[in-house]
Design an enzyme around this catalytic site. Sequence first.
Site, PDB file in Angstrom:
ATOM      1  N   GLU A 182     -49.555  -9.466  26.598  1.00 36.22           N
ATOM      2  CA  GLU A 182     -49.145  -8.220  27.268  1.00 36.22           C
ATOM      3  C   GLU A 182     -47.670  -8.239  27.643  1.00 36.22           C
ATOM      4  O   GLU A 182     -47.167  -7.312  28.270  1.00 36.22           O
ATOM      5  CB  GLU A 182     -49.997  -7.972  28.519  1.00 36.22           C
ATOM      6  CG  GLU A 182     -51.480  -7.758  28.233  1.00 36.22           C
ATOM      7  CD  GLU A 182     -51.715  -6.751  27.112  1.00 36.22           C
ATOM      8  OE1 GLU A 182     -51.133  -5.654  27.173  1.00 36.22           O
ATOM      9  OE2 GLU A 182     -52.457  -7.088  26.170  1.00 36.22           O
ATOM     10  N   ARG A 240     -26.950 -10.380   7.102  1.00 39.27           N
ATOM     11  CA  ARG A 240     -26.291  -9.772   5.934  1.00 39.27           C
ATOM     12  C   ARG A 240     -24.861  -9.333   6.242  1.00 39.27           C
ATOM     13  O   ARG A 240     -24.108  -9.000   5.339  1.00 39.27           O
ATOM     14  CB  ARG A 240     -27.143  -8.647   5.319  1.00 39.27           C
ATOM     15  CG  ARG A 240     -27.194  -7.365   6.043  1.00 39.27           C
ATOM     16  CD  ARG A 240     -28.361  -6.530   5.553  1.00 39.27           C
ATOM     17  NE  ARG A 240     -28.214  -5.988   4.198  1.00 39.27           N
ATOM     18  CZ  ARG A 240     -27.420  -4.978   3.868  1.00 39.27           C
ATOM     19  NH1 ARG A 240     -26.667  -4.410   4.777  1.00 39.27           N
ATOM     20  NH2 ARG A 240     -27.371  -4.535   2.628  1.00 39.27           N
ATOM     21  N   PRO A 281     -40.064  -3.947  23.897  1.00 38.22           N
ATOM     22  CA  PRO A 281     -40.015  -2.501  23.653  1.00 38.22           C
ATOM     23  C   PRO A 281     -39.249  -1.762  24.749  1.00 38.22           C
ATOM     24  O   PRO A 281     -38.941  -0.582  24.617  1.00 38.22           O
ATOM     25  CB  PRO A 281     -41.495  -2.092  23.637  1.00 38.22           C
ATOM     26  CG  PRO A 281     -42.221  -3.164  24.356  1.00 38.22           C
ATOM     27  CD  PRO A 281     -41.427  -4.422  24.164  1.00 38.22           C
ATOM     28  N   ASP A 326     -23.366   1.516   2.500  1.00 38.46           N
ATOM     29  CA  ASP A 326     -24.747   1.350   2.952  1.00 38.46           C
ATOM     30  C   ASP A 326     -25.072   2.424   4.002  1.00 38.46           C
ATOM     31  O   ASP A 326     -24.201   2.793   4.791  1.00 38.46           O
ATOM     32  CB  ASP A 326     -24.926  -0.002   3.672  1.00 38.46           C
ATOM     33  CG  ASP A 326     -25.338  -1.111   2.731  1.00 38.46           C
ATOM     34  OD1 ASP A 326     -25.711  -0.812   1.584  1.00 38.46           O
ATOM     35  OD2 ASP A 326     -25.297  -2.272   3.160  1.00 38.46           O
TER      36      ASP A 326
HETATM   37  N1  SAH Z   1     -46.794  -4.654  27.705  1.00 44.13           N
HETATM   38  C1  SAH Z   1     -45.486  -4.654  27.160  1.00 44.13           C
HETATM   39  C2  SAH Z   1     -45.509  -4.789  25.643  1.00 44.13           C
HETATM   40  C3  SAH Z   1     -45.960  -6.153  25.170  1.00 44.13           C
HETATM   41  S1  SAH Z   1     -45.997  -6.287  23.449  1.00 44.13           S
HETATM   42  C4  SAH Z   1     -44.803  -3.330  27.529  1.00 44.13           C
HETATM   43  O1  SAH Z   1     -45.482  -2.327  27.657  1.00 44.13           O
HETATM   44  O2  SAH Z   1     -43.567  -3.287  27.652  1.00 44.13           O
HETATM   45  C5  SAH Z   1     -45.845  -8.026  23.223  1.00 44.13           C
HETATM   46  C6  SAH Z   1     -44.474  -8.521  22.784  1.00 44.13           C
HETATM   47  O3  SAH Z   1     -44.150  -7.938  21.527  1.00 44.13           O
HETATM   48  C7  SAH Z   1     -43.332  -8.180  23.708  1.00 44.13           C
HETATM   49  O4  SAH Z   1     -43.209  -9.134  24.746  1.00 44.13           O
HETATM   50  C8  SAH Z   1     -42.138  -8.196  22.766  1.00 44.13           C
HETATM   51  O5  SAH Z   1     -41.587  -9.505  22.620  1.00 44.13           O
HETATM   52  C9  SAH Z   1     -42.742  -7.772  21.438  1.00 44.13           C
HETATM   53  N2  SAH Z   1     -42.474  -6.356  21.125  1.00 44.13           N
HETATM   54  C10 SAH Z   1     -43.380  -5.354  21.139  1.00 44.13           C
HETATM   55  N3  SAH Z   1     -42.820  -4.184  20.781  1.00 44.13           N
HETATM   56  C11 SAH Z   1     -41.524  -4.443  20.520  1.00 44.13           C
HETATM   57  C12 SAH Z   1     -40.427  -3.641  20.106  1.00 44.13           C
HETATM   58  N4  SAH Z   1     -40.547  -2.341  19.899  1.00 44.13           N
HETATM   59  N5  SAH Z   1     -39.223  -4.249  19.937  1.00 44.13           N
HETATM   60  C13 SAH Z   1     -39.084  -5.575  20.161  1.00 44.13           C
HETATM   61  N6  SAH Z   1     -40.089  -6.384  20.555  1.00 44.13           N
HETATM   62  C14 SAH Z   1     -41.294  -5.837  20.727  1.00 44.13           C
END
Ligand code: SAH
Length: 248
Positions: free
Chosen positions: A114, A152, A87, A168
């Site tokens: 986490e 795609r 994220p 698209d």
């Molecule tokens: N504690 C971390 C979030 C961990 S979520 C933080 O606050 O940054 C667990 C896993 O889910 C992450 O390691 C990632 O691989 C995935 N993930 C969660 N949200 C995501 C998003 N918006 N985009 C891509 N991967 C995501």
Amino acid sequence: MLINIVTIFPDAVKSMLSIGVLAKAQNLGVLTLETHNPRDFSLDTHNSVDDSPYGGEPGMVMMAPPIFEAVSRINLPESNSTVLLSPQGKKFTQIEAERLSAFDSLTLICGRYEGVDERVADYLADEEISIGDYVLSGGESAAVVVAEAVARLLPGTLGHGAQAIQDDSHTSGLLQHPQYTRPSEYNGWVVPEVLRSGNHEAIAKWRRAESLKRTLKRRPDLLEEAELSEADIAELFRNGWSGKGKKI
Ligand code: SAH
């Protein structure tokens, strides 16, 4: 293209990867999809892939060594990007999908718990990608989103001309016009007359106008970057656009 997905839940991603455009691209031979499980490369007898965080906080963190080991066994071509789904990464968009589709290989690392030991981001991944401003509980669904958007774009995958792809949503810079199929009337709801007229010029004009109108209504921010003709701009002004944000 080769897409490697590094995940402790290979079965979950495999089921999504064996349908739709991803299945088609694999059948056509333009795409090979592989999963690699860090658990197979765990250093202890319990097959652990996670441990508690240094500094003390609730939850677990994915350990670096099983992920490094899993990736090191993949036979990667020179043109590869190793992506950590996170994220905290750069936001994934159609432009990013187009950029990634030019690599011979993508290696998508899915975090869980986490998150992932920072050394994966620092010393293994080439980039970090986020699919949006929200937190998922794992990177698997994000990896499938990236794989599907990229697949795609591979030649032949969609099975129709480039023209169809060009209108698209997001590819054209605008949202796509509404679409209808048979029946022409359902519950008294009728398909717009012009689409049934056979007049290709009128249809193209209607579609462009609808595309502009709905972009103005739903995503006016997109108009700032979209390529607009004089006729487009006139149509937008007729619909109350102020031209704000756009260099005209
Ligand atoms: N504690 C971390 C979030 C961990 S979520 C933080 O606050 O940054 C667990 C896993 O889910 C992450 O390691 C990632 O691989 C995935 N993930 C969660 N949200 C995501 C998003 N918006 N985009 C891509 N991967 C995501």
